[in-house]
Design an enzyme around this catalytic site. Structure first.
Site, PDB file in Angstrom:
ATOM      1  N   LYS A  80      12.027  41.023   3.959  1.00  0.00           N
ATOM      2  CA  LYS A  80      12.521  40.987   5.339  1.00  0.00           C
ATOM      3  C   LYS A  80      13.848  40.258   5.434  1.00  0.00           C
ATOM      4  O   LYS A  80      14.797  40.731   6.070  1.00  0.00           O
ATOM      5  CB  LYS A  80      11.474  40.324   6.227  1.00  0.00           C
ATOM      6  CG  LYS A  80      11.774  40.371   7.714  1.00  0.00           C
ATOM      7  CD  LYS A  80      10.598  39.781   8.485  1.00  0.00           C
ATOM      8  CE  LYS A  80      10.816  39.839   9.976  1.00  0.00           C
ATOM      9  NZ  LYS A  80       9.651  39.281  10.724  1.00  0.00           N
ATOM     10  N   ASP A  81      13.955  39.107   4.767  1.00  0.00           N
ATOM     11  CA  ASP A  81      15.205  38.346   4.809  1.00  0.00           C
ATOM     12  C   ASP A  81      16.318  39.048   4.035  1.00  0.00           C
ATOM     13  O   ASP A  81      17.494  38.958   4.395  1.00  0.00           O
ATOM     14  CB  ASP A  81      14.987  36.939   4.259  1.00  0.00           C
ATOM     15  CG  ASP A  81      14.276  36.031   5.241  1.00  0.00           C
ATOM     16  OD1 ASP A  81      14.039  36.463   6.389  1.00  0.00           O
ATOM     17  OD2 ASP A  81      13.949  34.883   4.866  1.00  0.00           O
ATOM     18  N   ARG A 134      14.882  30.742   2.997  1.00  0.00           N
ATOM     19  CA  ARG A 134      14.214  31.316   4.172  1.00  0.00           C
ATOM     20  C   ARG A 134      15.219  31.267   5.317  1.00  0.00           C
ATOM     21  O   ARG A 134      15.649  30.200   5.729  1.00  0.00           O
ATOM     22  CB  ARG A 134      12.951  30.526   4.519  1.00  0.00           C
ATOM     23  CG  ARG A 134      11.853  30.599   3.456  1.00  0.00           C
ATOM     24  CD  ARG A 134      10.662  29.727   3.834  1.00  0.00           C
ATOM     25  NE  ARG A 134       9.630  29.715   2.805  1.00  0.00           N
ATOM     26  CZ  ARG A 134       8.497  30.400   2.844  1.00  0.00           C
ATOM     27  NH1 ARG A 134       8.239  31.189   3.886  1.00  0.00           N
ATOM     28  NH2 ARG A 134       7.609  30.306   1.875  1.00  0.00           N
ATOM     29  N   GLU A 146      12.563  38.222  17.698  1.00  0.00           N
ATOM     30  CA  GLU A 146      13.062  37.581  16.480  1.00  0.00           C
ATOM     31  C   GLU A 146      14.243  38.347  15.898  1.00  0.00           C
ATOM     32  O   GLU A 146      14.379  39.562  16.046  1.00  0.00           O
ATOM     33  CB  GLU A 146      11.951  37.442  15.436  1.00  0.00           C
ATOM     34  CG  GLU A 146      11.462  38.731  14.840  1.00  0.00           C
ATOM     35  CD  GLU A 146      10.422  38.497  13.763  1.00  0.00           C
ATOM     36  OE1 GLU A 146      10.411  37.407  13.173  1.00  0.00           O
ATOM     37  OE2 GLU A 146       9.617  39.418  13.512  1.00  0.00           O
ATOM     38  N   TYR A 191       7.794  22.250  10.741  1.00  0.00           N
ATOM     39  CA  TYR A 191       8.745  22.178  11.847  1.00  0.00           C
ATOM     40  C   TYR A 191       8.071  22.510  13.170  1.00  0.00           C
ATOM     41  O   TYR A 191       7.183  23.354  13.253  1.00  0.00           O
ATOM     42  CB  TYR A 191       9.961  23.084  11.613  1.00  0.00           C
ATOM     43  CG  TYR A 191       9.690  24.539  11.385  1.00  0.00           C
ATOM     44  CD1 TYR A 191       9.798  25.467  12.419  1.00  0.00           C
ATOM     45  CD2 TYR A 191       9.350  25.007  10.114  1.00  0.00           C
ATOM     46  CE1 TYR A 191       9.572  26.809  12.199  1.00  0.00           C
ATOM     47  CE2 TYR A 191       9.115  26.347   9.883  1.00  0.00           C
ATOM     48  CZ  TYR A 191       9.225  27.245  10.935  1.00  0.00           C
ATOM     49  OH  TYR A 191       8.996  28.578  10.717  1.00  0.00           O
ATOM     50  N   LYS A 250      14.073  23.771  17.238  1.00  0.00           N
ATOM     51  CA  LYS A 250      13.217  23.390  16.121  1.00  0.00           C
ATOM     52  C   LYS A 250      13.504  21.948  15.712  1.00  0.00           C
ATOM     53  O   LYS A 250      14.638  21.477  15.798  1.00  0.00           O
ATOM     54  CB  LYS A 250      13.461  24.302  14.911  1.00  0.00           C
ATOM     55  CG  LYS A 250      13.183  25.769  15.172  1.00  0.00           C
ATOM     56  CD  LYS A 250      13.497  26.632  13.953  1.00  0.00           C
ATOM     57  CE  LYS A 250      13.194  28.095  14.216  1.00  0.00           C
ATOM     58  NZ  LYS A 250      13.499  28.950  13.048  1.00  0.00           N
ATOM     59  N   ARG A 272       0.809  -1.221   0.000  1.00  0.00           N
ATOM     60  CA  ARG A 272       0.000   0.000   0.000  1.00  0.00           C
ATOM     61  C   ARG A 272       0.837   1.262   0.000  1.00  0.00           C
ATOM     62  O   ARG A 272       0.399   2.319  -0.440  1.00  0.00           O
ATOM     63  CB  ARG A 272      -0.917   0.022   1.228  1.00  0.00           C
ATOM     64  CG  ARG A 272      -1.879  -1.139   1.331  1.00  0.00           C
ATOM     65  CD  ARG A 272      -2.489  -1.184   2.725  1.00  0.00           C
ATOM     66  NE  ARG A 272      -1.456  -1.359   3.755  1.00  0.00           N
ATOM     67  CZ  ARG A 272      -1.677  -1.283   5.058  1.00  0.00           C
ATOM     68  NH1 ARG A 272      -2.898  -0.993   5.501  1.00  0.00           N
ATOM     69  NH2 ARG A 272      -0.695  -1.472   5.914  1.00  0.00           N
ATOM     70  N   GLU A 274       6.129   6.902  12.244  1.00  0.00           N
ATOM     71  CA  GLU A 274       5.901   7.783  13.383  1.00  0.00           C
ATOM     72  C   GLU A 274       6.872   8.954  13.243  1.00  0.00           C
ATOM     73  O   GLU A 274       8.045   8.846  13.569  1.00  0.00           O
ATOM     74  CB  GLU A 274       6.133   7.049  14.698  1.00  0.00           C
ATOM     75  CG  GLU A 274       5.119   5.936  14.961  1.00  0.00           C
ATOM     76  CD  GLU A 274       5.388   5.207  16.271  1.00  0.00           C
ATOM     77  OE1 GLU A 274       6.484   5.380  16.844  1.00  0.00           O
ATOM     78  OE2 GLU A 274       4.498   4.465  16.716  1.00  0.00           O
ATOM     79  N   GLN A 300       4.269  24.123  19.288  1.00  0.00           N
ATOM     80  CA  GLN A 300       3.641  24.673  18.088  1.00  0.00           C
ATOM     81  C   GLN A 300       4.240  24.010  16.857  1.00  0.00           C
ATOM     82  O   GLN A 300       5.430  23.707  16.820  1.00  0.00           O
ATOM     83  CB  GLN A 300       3.886  26.196  18.041  1.00  0.00           C
ATOM     84  CG  GLN A 300       3.311  26.912  16.832  1.00  0.00           C
ATOM     85  CD  GLN A 300       3.497  28.418  16.945  1.00  0.00           C
ATOM     86  OE1 GLN A 300       3.122  29.032  17.941  1.00  0.00           O
ATOM     87  NE2 GLN A 300       4.067  29.026  15.913  1.00  0.00           N
ATOM     88  N   ASN A 318       4.717  24.615  12.683  1.00  0.00           N
ATOM     89  CA  ASN A 318       4.675  25.601  11.611  1.00  0.00           C
ATOM     90  C   ASN A 318       4.777  24.883  10.265  1.00  0.00           C
ATOM     91  O   ASN A 318       5.469  23.863  10.150  1.00  0.00           O
ATOM     92  CB  ASN A 318       5.819  26.608  11.740  1.00  0.00           C
ATOM     93  CG  ASN A 318       5.736  27.412  13.017  1.00  0.00           C
ATOM     94  OD1 ASN A 318       4.644  27.656  13.528  1.00  0.00           O
ATOM     95  ND2 ASN A 318       6.869  27.831  13.543  1.00  0.00           N
TER      96      ASN A 318
END
Length: 278
Positions: free
Chosen positions: A252-253, A139, A223, A212, A152, A103, A108, A126, A128
């Site tokens: 921004k980067d 990025r 930040e 992540y 992370k 299949r 996990e 959290q 993302n």
């Protein structure tokens, strides 16, 4: 495809190989003043591909002996109100097992105890999810400062990325150096990026999706970041040379400062950056 491991001195020439080259001889972990009595015991010398034995693991100090294919140390946190020991680690490559049949396969992708067995004790709060339309998108290099610094756990669920972790601990002998690995939907690998390391990735294909986990919430007041092409870090981005080929960046980067001008102060626990181990 084999793991790509990059390890370069600040301002030095990057090399790409199964193992990093030129690990400085003064990178042996040493005891730190804030280490508890159950701190790490180095038995590996400067060969960071070998196992390291450590004593002590949990917050109540119950002593156990572990051998892991990575180097880490139990220290008391330099900020915050907690008096309990915590793990501060270097980046690790994690490959969850896949169980296949006619299949397809099952995996996990996150199992807390399995990560704890590798020394990863971050409590993720959290998830993302990012989508990048074009190949050649960068990025990063991103981080959050204390008291909202983030560890992370990064994986690519569609396409393929070149994922990077940069040592931002100023007292570290490997400050400004980095490791990197190719993460893809096909290989299922994940990169754990601890607190004290900047994170960035380059998409190697169009339509990449990256998921992540982070162990603290987004806090815009903390930040920060570093320019993708900082010459003192000299990341060897595949297919991007910064003279004839350029990445796709956010505004921004594109405005991020160089390492020498960036604002951060991450603690150093005595464990320098080491090669990623499969």
């Amino acid at each position: 495809m084999p793991t790509t491991v990059i390890f370069t001195a600040a301002g030095g020439k990057a090399s790409s190989s199964r193992w990093c080259r030129g690990v400085p001889s003064n990178c042996d972990p040493v005891a730190q003043p804030n280490s508890p009595s159950s701190g790490a015991t180095d038995i590996s010398g400067s060969n960071y591909a070998r196992f390291v034995a450590i004593w002590g693991r949990n917050a109540v100090g119950q002593a156990r002996l572990f051998n892991w294919p990575a180097i880490f140390r139990t220290v008391r946190p330099p900020y915050g109100s907690s008096n309990w020991p915590v793990f501060i680690m270097i980046p690790q490559l994690v490959t969850p097992r896949r169980f296949g049949d006619d299949r397809g396969w099952f995996s996990e992708t996150y199992q807390e105890q399995r990560l704890r067995d590798l020394g990863v004790t971050a409590k993720f709060v959290q998830d993302n999810h990012s989508y990048s339309k074009q190949a050649g998108t960068i990025r990063g290099i991103h981080f959050q400062r204390p008291p909202h610094a983030q560890a992370k756990l990064v994986r690519c669920v569609r396409g393929q990325i070149f994922d990077v972790a940069v040592d931002l601990r100023r007292a570290s002998p490997t400050f400004g150096r980095y490791v990197a690995a190719e993460l893809s939907a096909e290989n299922g690998r994940q990169l754990f990026v601890p607190v004290g390391f900047g994170h960035a990735f380059l998409t190697l294909e169009a339509d990449c999706e990256v998921i992540y986990k982070v162990d603290d919430y987004y806090a815009p007041e903390t930040e920060g970041g570093i320019c993708w092409n900082d010459p003192s870090i000299a990341i060897a981005w595949p297919g991007i040379d910064g003279t004839e080929t350029f990445p796709m960046l956010s505004a921004k980067d594109a405005a991020l400062p160089f390492l020498s001008d960036a604002d951060f102060d991450f603690p150093y626990d005595g464990t320098p950056l080491a090669p990623l181990d499969e």
